[in-house]
Design a protein around this motif. Sequence first.
Motif, mmCIF file in Angstrom:
data_model
loop_
_atom_site.group_PDB
_atom_site.id
_atom_site.type_symbol
_atom_site.label_atom_id
_atom_site.label_comp_id
_atom_site.label_asym_id
_atom_site.label_seq_id
_atom_site.Cartn_x
_atom_site.Cartn_y
_atom_site.Cartn_z
ATOM 1 N N TYR A 286 -76.533 98.991 -17.210
ATOM 2 C CA TYR A 286 -76.177 100.229 -16.549
ATOM 3 C C TYR A 286 -75.301 100.983 -17.483
ATOM 4 C CZ TYR A 286 -73.415 103.421 -13.389
ATOM 5 O OH TYR A 286 -72.855 104.315 -12.936
ATOM 6 N N HIS A 287 -74.149 100.073 -17.967
ATOM 7 C CA HIS A 287 -73.282 100.925 -18.929
ATOM 8 C C HIS A 287 -74.135 101.350 -20.212
ATOM 9 C CE1 HIS A 287 -69.929 100.410 -16.171
ATOM 10 N NE2 HIS A 287 -70.265 98.993 -16.179
ATOM 11 N N LEU A 288 -75.055 100.407 -20.707
ATOM 12 C CA LEU A 288 -75.888 100.909 -21.924
ATOM 13 C C LEU A 288 -76.754 102.118 -21.520
ATOM 14 C CD1 LEU A 288 -77.129 97.327 -22.992
ATOM 15 C CD2 LEU A 288 -75.628 98.843 -24.327
ATOM 16 N N TYR A 289 -77.424 102.096 -20.462
ATOM 17 C CA TYR A 289 -77.855 103.280 -19.979
ATOM 18 C C TYR A 289 -77.144 104.499 -20.066
ATOM 19 C CZ TYR A 289 -82.258 101.166 -18.263
ATOM 20 O OH TYR A 289 -83.412 100.458 -18.187
ATOM 21 N N GLN A 290 -75.892 104.603 -19.522
ATOM 22 C CA GLN A 290 -74.972 105.499 -19.446
ATOM 23 C C GLN A 290 -74.576 105.952 -20.922
ATOM 24 O OE1 GLN A 290 -71.559 104.523 -16.976
ATOM 25 N NE2 GLN A 290 -72.511 105.944 -15.341
ATOM 26 N N GLU A 291 -74.158 104.910 -21.864
ATOM 27 C CA GLU A 291 -73.827 105.402 -23.155
ATOM 28 C C GLU A 291 -74.961 106.175 -23.808
ATOM 29 O OE1 GLU A 291 -71.093 104.795 -24.799
ATOM 30 O OE2 GLU A 291 -70.222 104.408 -22.881
ATOM 31 N N LEU A 292 -76.210 105.800 -23.733
ATOM 32 C CA LEU A 292 -77.401 106.414 -24.235
ATOM 33 C C LEU A 292 -77.996 107.403 -23.845
ATOM 34 C CD1 LEU A 292 -79.124 103.015 -25.490
ATOM 35 C CD2 LEU A 292 -78.030 104.529 -27.014
ATOM 36 N N GLY A 293 -77.368 108.011 -22.544
ATOM 37 C CA GLY A 293 -77.727 109.106 -21.954
ATOM 38 C C GLY A 293 -79.183 108.725 -21.167
ATOM 39 N N ALA A 305 -80.546 97.514 -8.348
ATOM 40 C CA ALA A 305 -79.578 96.627 -8.183
ATOM 41 C C ALA A 305 -79.081 96.778 -6.662
ATOM 42 C CB ALA A 305 -78.091 97.126 -9.167
ATOM 43 N N LYS A 306 -79.116 97.808 -6.045
ATOM 44 C CA LYS A 306 -79.061 98.113 -4.412
ATOM 45 C C LYS A 306 -79.998 97.205 -3.907
ATOM 46 C CE LYS A 306 -76.991 99.721 -0.838
ATOM 47 N NZ LYS A 306 -75.442 99.290 -0.503
ATOM 48 N N LYS A 307 -81.025 97.484 -4.316
ATOM 49 C CA LYS A 307 -82.221 96.596 -3.250
ATOM 50 C C LYS A 307 -82.042 94.871 -3.570
ATOM 51 C CE LYS A 307 -86.619 96.612 -5.070
ATOM 52 N NZ LYS A 307 -87.622 97.500 -5.551
ATOM 53 N N HIS A 308 -81.884 94.618 -4.710
ATOM 54 C CA HIS A 308 -81.958 93.137 -5.156
ATOM 55 C C HIS A 308 -80.368 92.484 -4.780
ATOM 56 C CE1 HIS A 308 -86.024 93.872 -6.646
ATOM 57 N NE2 HIS A 308 -85.438 94.056 -7.832
ATOM 58 N N LEU A 309 -79.350 93.000 -4.874
ATOM 59 C CA LEU A 309 -78.170 92.346 -4.897
ATOM 60 C C LEU A 309 -77.015 93.222 -4.035
ATOM 61 C CD1 LEU A 309 -77.926 91.187 -8.723
ATOM 62 C CD2 LEU A 309 -78.869 90.061 -6.719
ATOM 63 N N ASN A 310 -77.507 94.315 -3.512
ATOM 64 C CA ASN A 310 -76.574 95.196 -2.824
ATOM 65 C C ASN A 310 -75.306 95.685 -3.627
ATOM 66 O OD1 ASN A 310 -76.122 96.621 -0.522
ATOM 67 N ND2 ASN A 310 -74.465 94.921 0.429
ATOM 68 N N ILE A 311 -75.807 95.967 -4.813
ATOM 69 C CA ILE A 311 -74.668 96.451 -5.848
ATOM 70 C C ILE A 311 -74.671 98.005 -5.771
ATOM 71 C CG2 ILE A 311 -73.776 96.714 -8.280
ATOM 72 C CD1 ILE A 311 -75.226 93.828 -8.832
ATOM 73 N N ASP A 312 -73.549 98.512 -5.538
ATOM 74 C CA ASP A 312 -73.140 99.882 -5.716
ATOM 75 C C ASP A 312 -72.681 100.301 -7.033
ATOM 76 O OD1 ASP A 312 -74.360 100.765 -3.033
ATOM 77 O OD2 ASP A 312 -72.796 99.629 -2.295
ATOM 78 N N PHE A 313 -73.680 101.289 -7.729
ATOM 79 C CA PHE A 313 -72.978 101.777 -9.186
ATOM 80 C C PHE A 313 -72.415 103.071 -8.642
ATOM 81 C CE2 PHE A 313 -75.623 98.435 -11.044
ATOM 82 C CZ PHE A 313 -74.666 97.903 -11.840
ATOM 83 N N PRO A 314 -71.456 103.680 -9.226
ATOM 84 C CA PRO A 314 -70.891 104.812 -9.099
ATOM 85 C C PRO A 314 -72.024 105.979 -9.549
ATOM 86 C CG PRO A 314 -70.177 103.922 -10.850
ATOM 87 C CD PRO A 314 -70.422 102.788 -10.223
#
Length: 314
Positions: A286-293, A305-314
């Motif tokens: 996630y952070h790599l995608y953000q850094e590279l735009g 991430a939400k579907k598999h692990l119920n992780i919520d990214f901002p």
Amino acid sequence: MELIFLGDYIRRRRENLGLTQRQLCEGICEPMTISRIERGEQTPRHNTVIALLERLGAPYDRYFTLLSKDELKLAALQREITSASIQFQQEREPERSQAHTYALEKLAELERVREPDDNITLQYIQSARASLRTLEGSISPEEEIAALLEVIRITVPKFDLERIERKLYTLEEIRIINQIAAAYSNCGDHKKAAGIFSQLHTYVKEHNQELTRSGGGLPLVAFNYARELDIRKHYEDALDIAAEGRAACVKYGHYQFLPGLVHIMAECRHFLGNDEESAFLYHRAYHLYQELGHTINCDALREDAKKHLNIDFP
């Protein structure tokens, strides 16, 4: 490396591989031209030399030449087109449409300045056009395959998808074959796509190990091969190939593929039952995608991430 030494180097490398001049230069230049290059009697185009060295799997980091104004312009235009095409693929509107328009303008300019016998630049133009038409949705995957087969045969007239290992390829030719495999995947023929990626993976590992500046195409091929194995639920194999690709990205500085490879590893770890490692890798990707735009890929990762692990990214 002076011309006479370059020609001698190409000749020795070619003979060590058991190739004739015709086999090496097919689609790139005439046998008479390579004969003169090997004897140090002709100054070749810069892109011709690079293409020959890539087919030989030979490093070209030490090869320096003074590029003409036209060659500098060709190289600059190709960099701008590639950059705009990537932006068109990764960005949302309105940046996406702006990148598309810019890429088409620069392609038209490149076509105007290309010399009639420059098959290498012609191949790049046709490949870029096919890629843009696919991304904009104006052609189907089946039409893309047909177009790309015509493109690869500009420089490899007898190209055979079932016998990829029988020929030698430039990095641009490897990218085109990779696109063909991806188009088969988009058609739903994942077995065919995986077979092509497998052949390419073997080729770049065996033949392109010395192309350190480019990574020999390994980061690109590993990313697509791992993704295809992931789609086919071959998670352990996909994880191995993705890890290999990640190492190549770091070694050769091809960071544009890095977040995608880590993303694939995260998904594979989840399906192999290691959610702790999967969560760690999802955060990294996630952070790599953000850094590279890579905004579109970032959106896709959020959903996974939400579907598999119920992780919520901002």
